[in-house]
Design a protein around this motif. Sequence first.
Motif, PDB file in Angstrom:
ATOM      1  N   LEU A  47      96.375 -43.704  50.649  1.00  0.00           N
ATOM      2  CA  LEU A  47      97.449 -43.867  51.636  1.00  0.00           C
ATOM      3  C   LEU A  47      97.912 -42.526  52.181  1.00  0.00           C
ATOM      4  O   LEU A  47      98.219 -42.403  53.382  1.00  0.00           O
ATOM      5  N   ARG A  48      97.959 -41.510  51.334  1.00  0.00           N
ATOM      6  CA  ARG A  48      98.322 -40.176  51.817  1.00  0.00           C
ATOM      7  C   ARG A  48      97.267 -39.653  52.784  1.00  0.00           C
ATOM      8  O   ARG A  48      97.593 -39.059  53.825  1.00  0.00           O
ATOM      9  N   ALA A  49      96.002 -39.877  52.463  1.00  0.00           N
ATOM     10  CA  ALA A  49      94.915 -39.393  53.321  1.00  0.00           C
ATOM     11  C   ALA A  49      94.933 -40.104  54.670  1.00  0.00           C
ATOM     12  O   ALA A  49      94.797 -39.471  55.723  1.00  0.00           O
ATOM     13  N   VAL A  50      95.100 -41.423  54.650  1.00  0.00           N
ATOM     14  CA  VAL A  50      95.159 -42.187  55.901  1.00  0.00           C
ATOM     15  C   VAL A  50      96.346 -41.726  56.743  1.00  0.00           C
ATOM     16  O   VAL A  50      96.236 -41.538  57.970  1.00  0.00           O
ATOM     17  N   ASN A  51      97.480 -41.541  56.103  1.00  0.00           N
ATOM     18  CA  ASN A  51      98.675 -41.081  56.802  1.00  0.00           C
ATOM     19  C   ASN A  51      98.427 -39.751  57.506  1.00  0.00           C
ATOM     20  O   ASN A  51      98.810 -39.566  58.668  1.00  0.00           O
ATOM     21  N   LYS A  52      97.755 -38.826  56.839  1.00  0.00           N
ATOM     22  CA  LYS A  52      97.490 -37.509  57.427  1.00  0.00           C
ATOM     23  C   LYS A  52      96.554 -37.615  58.628  1.00  0.00           C
ATOM     24  O   LYS A  52      96.799 -37.000  59.677  1.00  0.00           O
ATOM     25  N   VAL A  53      95.492 -38.391  58.483  1.00  0.00           N
ATOM     26  CA  VAL A  53      94.532 -38.533  59.586  1.00  0.00           C
ATOM     27  C   VAL A  53      95.201 -39.172  60.800  1.00  0.00           C
ATOM     28  O   VAL A  53      95.002 -38.724  61.938  1.00  0.00           O
ATOM     29  N   VAL A  54      95.994 -40.198  60.571  1.00  0.00           N
ATOM     30  CA  VAL A  54      96.622 -40.900  61.690  1.00  0.00           C
ATOM     31  C   VAL A  54      97.654 -40.015  62.386  1.00  0.00           C
ATOM     32  O   VAL A  54      97.785 -40.046  63.616  1.00  0.00           O
TER      33      VAL A  54
END
Length: 264
Positions: free
Chosen positions: A186-193
């Motif tokens: 979830l942290r990784a997805v948040n950063k990419v988005v």
Amino acid sequence: MSVHSPQNPRIVKAEVIAEDLNERVSYLKEFIGFGQEDIDALHAAAPVVDPLVPTIVDAVYVKLFSFTITKQSFLPRQTGYDGPTPTSASDLTLDHDQIRFRKDFLSRYLRKLVTDKSYGPEFWKYLDNVGLMHTGQPGFKHREKKPALRVDLIHCTILLGYVVDMLLSVVVPHPDLDNATKTAVLRAVNKVVWIQNDLFGRHYVKEEGGMERNMVVAKQRTLQDKVSDVALMEGTAWVVFGVIVAVMGWTLHRLFTGQVAWLP
């Protein structure tokens, strides 16, 4: 991980990150802390996200079709689509060939978010092009002689938020992921988005010092001046009113005390 700190700040020049995509992404990645751990987490999420992509995509388009302002964006012929186009909003359905084409694009996009091998320059260029293609600006040779396709920024950014919410609803309750993996994903997805969000905005909004920002500042100053003028006028009116009341009071006092005569 970033090696920069208040004692060793990174030199970032506004004019450079405004024009150089690689420098911009490098700054964004370091600022938000996107690194190899995030890449590993996204790859770990791929087996979970991939089979659910069709469900996510269908839900996204149901949402887009729930508002006239977003649905109408799909009436013009879409980039790369050569089939029949709808003639009106009533002809545009969720199973229309043009919408199926758009769903395929969104499916590839979502899969790319969690499967790219290196998340290197080509990946970020792809995300940048996704932002550019929604602006209606020239920039793609295959659209030079075709009508501009523009989707206002408000719809792009809120859709990104909705996609993140959909991914949250998939990852959080998933039984095959432990809490540590869920957190990392979830942290990784948040950063990419959030980086994608910026790569939309850079094509819509002028950087600081640009003409559009100066126009906004000028309008704000004009409004402030108008407010100040109104306040000054109101203040002056109250002073004049106060003087009139004082003079009337003084005059009446003299009349009633006999200091001046009444008019005959």
